[in-house]
Write an enzyme that holds these catalytic residues in place. Structure first.
Site, PDB file in Angstrom:
ATOM      1  N   ASN A  67      -1.006 -32.115 -50.379  1.00  0.00           N
ATOM      2  CA  ASN A  67       0.048 -32.045 -51.485  1.00  0.00           C
ATOM      3  C   ASN A  67      -0.850 -32.512 -52.782  1.00  0.00           C
ATOM      4  O   ASN A  67      -1.615 -33.309 -52.979  1.00  0.00           O
ATOM      5  CB  ASN A  67       0.693 -33.340 -51.225  1.00  0.00           C
ATOM      6  CG  ASN A  67       1.918 -33.785 -52.250  1.00  0.00           C
ATOM      7  OD1 ASN A  67       1.881 -32.817 -53.227  1.00  0.00           O
ATOM      8  ND2 ASN A  67       2.335 -34.820 -52.173  1.00  0.00           N
ATOM      9  N   TRP A  68      -0.766 -31.096 -53.482  1.00  0.00           N
ATOM     10  CA  TRP A  68      -1.589 -31.299 -54.905  1.00  0.00           C
ATOM     11  C   TRP A  68      -0.743 -32.124 -55.782  1.00  0.00           C
ATOM     12  O   TRP A  68      -1.510 -32.297 -56.930  1.00  0.00           O
ATOM     13  CB  TRP A  68      -1.926 -29.700 -55.287  1.00  0.00           C
ATOM     14  CG  TRP A  68      -2.999 -29.310 -54.747  1.00  0.00           C
ATOM     15  CD1 TRP A  68      -3.639 -29.940 -53.406  1.00  0.00           C
ATOM     16  CD2 TRP A  68      -3.845 -28.124 -54.974  1.00  0.00           C
ATOM     17  NE1 TRP A  68      -4.667 -28.640 -53.073  1.00  0.00           N
ATOM     18  CE2 TRP A  68      -4.926 -27.944 -53.925  1.00  0.00           C
ATOM     19  CE3 TRP A  68      -3.702 -27.322 -55.899  1.00  0.00           C
ATOM     20  CZ2 TRP A  68      -5.756 -26.985 -54.073  1.00  0.00           C
ATOM     21  CZ3 TRP A  68      -4.723 -26.206 -56.072  1.00  0.00           C
ATOM     22  CH2 TRP A  68      -5.470 -26.140 -55.125  1.00  0.00           C
ATOM     23  N   LYS A  69       0.439 -32.575 -55.627  1.00  0.00           N
ATOM     24  CA  LYS A  69       1.213 -33.138 -56.813  1.00  0.00           C
ATOM     25  C   LYS A  69       0.895 -32.444 -57.860  1.00  0.00           C
ATOM     26  O   LYS A  69       0.944 -31.320 -58.295  1.00  0.00           O
ATOM     27  CB  LYS A  69       0.575 -34.615 -56.914  1.00  0.00           C
ATOM     28  CG  LYS A  69       0.731 -35.254 -55.469  1.00  0.00           C
ATOM     29  CD  LYS A  69       0.419 -36.728 -55.374  1.00  0.00           C
ATOM     30  CE  LYS A  69       0.556 -37.574 -54.056  1.00  0.00           C
ATOM     31  NZ  LYS A  69       0.242 -38.774 -53.923  1.00  0.00           N
ATOM     32  N   HIS A  82       9.277 -37.244 -50.868  1.00  0.00           N
ATOM     33  CA  HIS A  82       7.883 -38.102 -51.167  1.00  0.00           C
ATOM     34  C   HIS A  82       8.437 -39.576 -51.835  1.00  0.00           C
ATOM     35  O   HIS A  82       9.103 -39.248 -52.890  1.00  0.00           O
ATOM     36  CB  HIS A  82       7.076 -37.113 -51.919  1.00  0.00           C
ATOM     37  CG  HIS A  82       5.614 -37.770 -52.105  1.00  0.00           C
ATOM     38  ND1 HIS A  82       5.380 -38.747 -52.935  1.00  0.00           N
ATOM     39  CD2 HIS A  82       4.597 -37.507 -51.120  1.00  0.00           C
ATOM     40  CE1 HIS A  82       3.988 -39.011 -52.736  1.00  0.00           C
ATOM     41  NE2 HIS A  82       3.500 -38.555 -51.665  1.00  0.00           N
ATOM     42  N   GLU A 140       7.015 -40.460 -54.372  1.00  0.00           N
ATOM     43  CA  GLU A 140       7.031 -40.435 -55.979  1.00  0.00           C
ATOM     44  C   GLU A 140       8.322 -39.791 -56.354  1.00  0.00           C
ATOM     45  O   GLU A 140       8.772 -39.907 -57.490  1.00  0.00           O
ATOM     46  CB  GLU A 140       5.875 -39.590 -56.154  1.00  0.00           C
ATOM     47  CG  GLU A 140       4.539 -40.454 -56.073  1.00  0.00           C
ATOM     48  CD  GLU A 140       3.297 -39.625 -55.940  1.00  0.00           C
ATOM     49  OE1 GLU A 140       3.172 -38.424 -55.971  1.00  0.00           O
ATOM     50  OE2 GLU A 140       2.249 -40.232 -55.176  1.00  0.00           O
ATOM     51  N   GLU A 199       4.340 -42.231 -44.608  1.00  0.00           N
ATOM     52  CA  GLU A 199       3.326 -42.531 -46.005  1.00  0.00           C
ATOM     53  C   GLU A 199       3.629 -44.149 -46.271  1.00  0.00           C
ATOM     54  O   GLU A 199       4.497 -44.082 -47.168  1.00  0.00           O
ATOM     55  CB  GLU A 199       3.423 -41.487 -46.862  1.00  0.00           C
ATOM     56  CG  GLU A 199       3.239 -40.106 -46.371  1.00  0.00           C
ATOM     57  CD  GLU A 199       2.688 -39.349 -47.601  1.00  0.00           C
ATOM     58  OE1 GLU A 199       1.795 -38.693 -47.777  1.00  0.00           O
ATOM     59  OE2 GLU A 199       3.445 -39.163 -48.513  1.00  0.00           O
ATOM     60  N   GLY A 218      -2.778 -43.253 -52.578  1.00  0.00           N
ATOM     61  CA  GLY A 218      -3.935 -43.131 -53.850  1.00  0.00           C
ATOM     62  C   GLY A 218      -4.474 -44.264 -54.033  1.00  0.00           C
ATOM     63  O   GLY A 218      -4.971 -44.621 -55.188  1.00  0.00           O
ATOM     64  N   SER A 230      -4.181 -42.393 -48.259  1.00  0.00           N
ATOM     65  CA  SER A 230      -5.637 -42.605 -48.506  1.00  0.00           C
ATOM     66  C   SER A 230      -6.248 -41.888 -47.364  1.00  0.00           C
ATOM     67  O   SER A 230      -7.179 -42.630 -46.579  1.00  0.00           O
ATOM     68  CB  SER A 230      -5.769 -44.014 -48.886  1.00  0.00           C
ATOM     69  OG  SER A 230      -5.265 -44.330 -49.954  1.00  0.00           O
ATOM     70  N   GLY A 281      -3.273 -36.161 -50.204  1.00  0.00           N
ATOM     71  CA  GLY A 281      -2.989 -35.939 -51.627  1.00  0.00           C
ATOM     72  C   GLY A 281      -4.534 -35.773 -52.323  1.00  0.00           C
ATOM     73  O   GLY A 281      -4.922 -34.414 -52.171  1.00  0.00           O
ATOM     74  N   GLY A 282      -4.977 -36.837 -52.690  1.00  0.00           N
ATOM     75  CA  GLY A 282      -6.340 -36.678 -53.759  1.00  0.00           C
ATOM     76  C   GLY A 282      -7.226 -35.840 -52.668  1.00  0.00           C
ATOM     77  O   GLY A 282      -7.790 -35.004 -53.286  1.00  0.00           O
TER      78      GLY A 282
END
Ligand code: PGA
Length: 247
Positions: free
Chosen positions: A9-11, A92, A94, A162, A168, A207, A228-229
Site C-alpha cells: 500500500n503506497w498510500k 484502512h 487511515e 493491522e 508506520g 511495520s 506500507g513503507g
C-alpha cells in the site's frame, strides 16, 4: 490451499518516476512468487499496470460505494476494474480516522468492490488504548461483524489485521499476539461463513520489514502481509515477497 499474498500500500506516496521501482520489483521477483499486489495512489493505477504487466497485480486504496454519480473526487469500483486493476483496499485505519469511515461504510465499500469483480481487502485493527485494555479480540470481532458483507465471494475477500499502533511505527505485536488474533479472526469467520471461510485469506499488516517478515510468515493463519513503507522500494519489498514464498 490459500494462495499467499504480498500486498503493498503506497498510500499518498510516489510519483510517475517512482513507478520504475515496480519494474525493478517485477524483474527481481523470486522464482515461485506468491501473489504480489501494489496499490499506488489512484492517479498512477493505469501507468502502474502498463509498467508491470501480469507479474504484479495493481489495486486501489479506496473506493466509493456507488457505481457512479454525483460524488466529486470519488472513485467507483467499476472504474477501478475498467482500468484493469484487480483489488481494492477498504477500511484502512487511515481512512477510518481521517475520513470518519464507519464499519457500515467499509462494508458497503467491500460490497461495491466484490460487485465490480474486484478482490476486497478489508482492514481491521485495534487502537493502542484498546490493545492496552486487552480488548483486541473483541474489537476485531465487532469490526468483522460490521465491515464484512454477508454476501461475500470468499476467494475475493481478504482480511488484513493491522493494529493501528503498529502502522508506520516500527512496533509490532509479539508473534503469539499475532497468532491469537489471526486464530480468533479465522474462528469468527468460520462461525459466520462455515467451510467457505477457509478460502478467505488473512494478512498481517503494521511495520512488516525484511527483518521480521520470515518470523511473521511462520505464524499459522498468516497468509501474507499488507505492507506500507517497506513496499515503496524494490530493495525492501522483494525480500519480503521472497520470505513469503519460502514460508
Ligand atoms: P507500514 O503500514 O507497513 O508502513 O507500517 C502498513 C499499512 O498501513 O498497511
Amino acid at each position: 490451499m490459500r494462495r499467499k499474498l504480498a500486498a503493498g500500500n503506497w498510500k499518498m506516496n510516489g510519483s510517475r518516476a517512482a513507478l520504475y521501482e515496480l519494474a525493478k520489483m517485477a524483474e527481481t521477483l523470486p522464482e515461485d512468487p506468491p501473489e504480489v499486489l501494489i496499490c499506488p495512489p489512484a492517479p498512477y493505477i493505469a501507468h502502474a499496470i502498463e509498467m508491470v504487466g501480469p507479474s504484479i497485480m495493481i489495486g486501489a486504496q479506496d473506493c466509493h460505494t456507488a457505481e457512479k454519480g454525483a460524488h466529486t473526487g470519488d472513485i467507483a469500483t467499476p472504474m477501478i476494474a475498467d482500468l484493469g486493476a484487480s483489488h481494492v483496499i477498504v477500511g484502512h485505519s487511515e481512512r477510518r480516522t481521517d475520513h470518519g469511515e464507519s464499519d457500515s461504510d467499509v462494508r458497503a465499500k467491500a460490497d461495491a468492490g466484490l460487485k465490480a469483480g474486484l478482490t476486497s481487502i478489508i482492514c481491521i485493527g485495534e487502537s493502542e488504548a484498546q490493545y492496552d485494555a486487552g480488548e483486541t479480540i473483541d474489537v476485531l470481532n465487532a469490526q468483522l461483524r460490521g465491515s464484512v458483507p454477508d454476501d461475500i465471494d470468499p476467494y475475493r475477500t481478504v482480511i488484513a489485521y493491522e493494529p493501528i499502533w503498529a502502522i508506520g511505527t516500527g512496533k509490532t505485536p509479539t508473534l503469539d499476539e499475532i497468532a491469537s488474533a489471526h486464530a480468533a479472526i479465522r474462528t469468527t469467520l468460520t462461525d459466520r461463513f462455515g467451510d467457505r471461510a477457509d478460502a478467505i485469506r488473512l494478512l498481517y499488516g503494521g511495520s512488516v520489514k525484511p527483518g521480521n517478515a520470515s518470523d511473521i510468515f511462520g505464524i499459522p493463519e498468516v497468509d501474507g502481509a499488507l505492507v506500507g513503507g517497506a513496499s515503496l522500494k524494490a530493495d525492501d519489498f522483494v525480500p519480503i515477497i521472497t520470505a513469503l514464498s519460502e514460508s
